[in-house]
Design a protein around this motif. Structure first.
Motif, PDB file in Angstrom:
ATOM      1  N   ILE A  46      -5.711  14.157  14.123  1.00  0.00           N
ATOM      2  CA  ILE A  46      -6.696  14.748  13.232  1.00  0.00           C
ATOM      3  C   ILE A  46      -6.481  14.302  11.797  1.00  0.00           C
ATOM      4  CG2 ILE A  46      -7.691  16.920  12.421  1.00  0.00           C
ATOM      5  CD1 ILE A  46      -8.242  16.147  15.382  1.00  0.00           C
ATOM      6  N   ASP A  47      -5.227  14.092  11.399  1.00  0.00           N
ATOM      7  CA  ASP A  47      -4.967  13.517  10.075  1.00  0.00           C
ATOM      8  C   ASP A  47      -5.718  12.195   9.928  1.00  0.00           C
ATOM      9  OD1 ASP A  47      -3.450  15.424   8.885  1.00  0.00           O
ATOM     10  OD2 ASP A  47      -1.675  14.167   8.620  1.00  0.00           O
ATOM     11  N   HIS A  48      -5.611  11.349  10.935  1.00  0.00           N
ATOM     12  CA  HIS A  48      -6.293  10.053  10.911  1.00  0.00           C
ATOM     13  C   HIS A  48      -7.807  10.238  10.837  1.00  0.00           C
ATOM     14  CE1 HIS A  48      -7.311   5.893  11.964  1.00  0.00           C
ATOM     15  NE2 HIS A  48      -8.129   6.400  12.862  1.00  0.00           N
ATOM     16  N   SER A  49      -8.344  11.126  11.656  1.00  0.00           N
ATOM     17  CA  SER A  49      -9.786  11.332  11.705  1.00  0.00           C
ATOM     18  C   SER A  49     -10.309  11.983  10.431  1.00  0.00           C
ATOM     19  CB  SER A  49     -10.150  12.194  12.918  1.00  0.00           C
ATOM     20  OG  SER A  49      -9.861  11.527  14.125  1.00  0.00           O
ATOM     21  N   LEU A  50      -9.568  12.951   9.917  1.00  0.00           N
ATOM     22  CA  LEU A  50     -10.007  13.716   8.756  1.00  0.00           C
ATOM     23  C   LEU A  50     -10.055  12.867   7.495  1.00  0.00           C
ATOM     24  CD1 LEU A  50     -10.849  16.655   8.167  1.00  0.00           C
ATOM     25  CD2 LEU A  50      -8.479  17.126   7.531  1.00  0.00           C
ATOM     26  N   GLU A  51      -9.296  11.772   7.460  1.00  0.00           N
ATOM     27  CA  GLU A  51      -9.338  10.857   6.320  1.00  0.00           C
ATOM     28  C   GLU A  51     -10.711  10.211   6.167  1.00  0.00           C
ATOM     29  OE1 GLU A  51      -6.354   7.972   7.057  1.00  0.00           O
ATOM     30  OE2 GLU A  51      -4.733   9.170   6.192  1.00  0.00           O
ATOM     31  N   GLY A  52     -11.452  10.099   7.264  1.00  0.00           N
ATOM     32  CA  GLY A  52     -12.738   9.413   7.246  1.00  0.00           C
ATOM     33  C   GLY A  52     -13.888  10.317   6.857  1.00  0.00           C
TER      34      GLY A  52
END
Length: 279
Positions: A46-52
């Motif tokens: 989610i960290d990766h996804s939330l960056e976008g």
């Protein structure tokens, strides 16, 4: 990330490693995605996804983790469901002319051992610059799972000044400043469906930092009848999220007790739709 753009509209970077969600979103030369200005909930997916700029939540769970009923190992549904980190298979890609179009499919394993297929269709109109997303989710496994879905659209709030407002028919008074509630932030979820209308619209702007444009978001309300909005200005976070969502902001248990937590049975499908533009 794979660049995706048309004659007009934003330049998007679609994430083939995670559901073909949107990473970067370039508007008038500026990436409006929050990057690392996000809260860390301890889940690297989610960290990766939330960056976008946009990521998809579901298909078996939305919002924060809750126990899987009857699970012998005491497992929980993961943060924001199982979609994130599932790679996409590109079926069609045409971004050479005035318009842009992409079709993909994503095989998803749910937390309970189910199997889902997400068929994803992205388009950008070279005439209007509007981005449209059509999603069809099918249960291709042997066990049912909850039919829940949310689009997280995240914008770096350092782009906002005091004149930026949220507006929409579903909002109290028709709208209010972007920094609603008490600092450092909060969240609310409201019904968005209007009788006789198939789509709802919410806007954020004007964004002087981007040349005065306003972000306009439309979404299908037959399967996404609510709108959730959150903001977080607790350092290092500095983000606002616009989130069309399938269900109220309550626990799974309450949704199940009220009959709202419908299941997607093997062979059944659900359709979702989202559009946005900067005008």
């Amino acid at each position: 990330m794979k660049a995706f753009s048309a004659a007009r509209g934003p330049k998007l970077f679609l994430d083939e490693t995670s559901v073909l969600d949107i990473g970067g979103c370039i508007v008038n030369g500026t990436d409006i995605a929050p990057g690392r200005a996000i809260p860390d909930d301890g889940d690297p997916r989610i960290d990766h996804s939330l960056e976008g700029f946009l990521f998809t939540c579901g298909p078996d769970h939305i919002r924060h983790p809750q126990p899987i009923p009857g699970d012998q190992q005491g497992r929980k549904y993961p943060l924001h469901g199982s979609y994130s980190a599932h790679p996409a298979e590109i079926l069609f890609w045409d971004a050479q002319g005035d318009n842009a179009e992409c079709q993909a499919r994503v095989a998803v394993k749910t937390a309970e051992g189910g199997e889902a297929l997400l068929e994803r269709h992205w388009r950008i109109s070279g005439e209007t610059g509007e981005v449209s997303l059509s999603d069809r989710l099918t249960n291709v496994g042997t066990v049912p799972f909850a039919r829940v879905h949310m689009y997280h659209m995240n914008i770096g709030a350092w782009l906002f000044d005091p004149h930026v407002h949220l507006t929409g028919r579903m909002l109290e008074g028709g709208g209010f400043p972007w920094n609603f509630g008490k600092d450092p932030g909060g969240v609310f979820c409201v019904p968005a469906k209007v009788e006789g209308e198939d789509w709802a619209e919410v806007a954020l702007g004007p964004l002087a930092s981007l040349g005065g444009v306003t972000l306009k978001v439309k979404f299908r309300t037959d399967t996404l009848p609510h709108l959730q909005i959150w903001r977080n200005q607790k350092a290092p976070a500095h983000v606002l999220g616009i989130e069309p969502v399938s269900h109220r902001w309550v626990s799974r248990e309450e949704l199940a007790a009220s009959g709202e937590l419908q299941m997607l049975k093997p062979g059944e499908s659900a359709d979702y739709g989202l559009r946005f533009c900067f005008s």
